[in-house]
Scaffold this active site. Structure first.
Site, PDB file in Angstrom:
ATOM      1  N   SER A 112       0.845  -1.190   0.000  1.00  0.00           N
ATOM      2  CA  SER A 112       0.000   0.000   0.000  1.00  0.00           C
ATOM      3  C   SER A 112       0.879   1.239   0.000  1.00  0.00           C
ATOM      4  CB  SER A 112      -0.896   0.022   1.236  1.00  0.00           C
ATOM      5  OG  SER A 112      -1.570   1.254   1.348  1.00  0.00           O
ATOM      6  N   TYR A 136      -0.924  -0.715  10.439  1.00  0.00           N
ATOM      7  CA  TYR A 136      -1.032  -1.064   9.024  1.00  0.00           C
ATOM      8  C   TYR A 136       0.138  -0.486   8.235  1.00  0.00           C
ATOM      9  CZ  TYR A 136      -3.009  -1.407   4.313  1.00  0.00           C
ATOM     10  OH  TYR A 136      -3.216  -1.685   2.983  1.00  0.00           O
TER      11      TYR A 136
END
Length: 229
Positions: free
Chosen positions: A138, A153
């Site tokens: 990501s 994350y």
């Protein structure tokens, strides 16, 4: 000797979202697919795939589960040529709110899951002289222009990016190892308000999984273009 058999891709977290769409696209690209997921996954939504899809139970956080999956595939005569590390979790807590259990889960799934599968499946790719590894990362883990976030994350995806470089170096040039940011995609994880459809989100994953021998390795990509780490 030229290989004439069909390549096989293993996709973790393949039972929904980007993983499931990647399975669909890889089948359309002519690959056999091992759809791997925690629990008893079903190859729903891959209509017409027939024998091209094999479903395997796989918990990437457990090395024993990964080893057992590899043994079942070996016993069935299945060689994994393409590995798509898609399984992931998305905790959104800020750093001062996140608890240790959530932090560890993010690292276990997003980082250690890929560590386990790469250690198990990539050595055989290197021995055979051909392989493709795609780590679904990501831009929220990029460190060049921003602080990785949300906390657990972002850190886990930044670590996955670092692992991508380590595996690329270890595997050698015949095994193309890359990371991908699929964007903010309309999935259970991304939410119904995300701007990107799942087909587009999986497109660069599929592209990296099917790179020609002249393709890149050790890179980070979005929309088929290299982006900063």
């Amino acid at each position: 000797m030229t290989r004439t058999t069909t390549r096989t891709a293993l996709v973790t977290g393949g039972n929904r979202g980007i993983g499931l769409e990647t399975c669909r696209q890889l089948v359309r690209a002519g690959l056999d697919v091992v759809l791997a997921a925690r629990g008893r996954a079903a190859a729903r939504g891959v209509g017409g795939a027939g024998a091209r899809i094999r479903v395997e139970e796989l918990d990437v956080t457990s090395r024993a589960s990964v080893d057992a999956c590899a043994r079942r595939l070996t016993d069935a005569g299945v060689e994994v040529d393409v590995l798509v590390n898609n399984a992931g979790v998305y905790p959104t807590d800020s750093f001062f709110e996140v608890d240790e259990a959530t932090w560890r889960e993010a690292l276990d799934v997003n980082l250690m899951g890929a560590f386990h599968t790469c250690q198990v499946f990539v050595p055989a790719m290197a021995r055979r002289g051909w392989g493709r590894v795609v780590n679904v990362s990501s831009g929220l883990g990029a460190m060049t222009d921003n602080v990785p976030s949300p906390a657990a994350y972002g850190v886990s995806k930044a670590a996955l990016n670092a692992l991508t470089l380590v595996v690329s170096s270890a595997a050698g040039p015949a095994v193309k190892v890359n990371a991908v940011c699929p964007g903010w995609v309309r999935t259970d994880m991304g939410g119904s308000w995300a701007p990107t459809g799942v087909e587009k989100g999986a497109d660069t994953v599929t592209w990296l999984a099917t790179l020609p021998d002249s393709g890149p390795t050790g890179g980070f990509f979005r929309n088929r273009r290299r982006i900063p780490w």
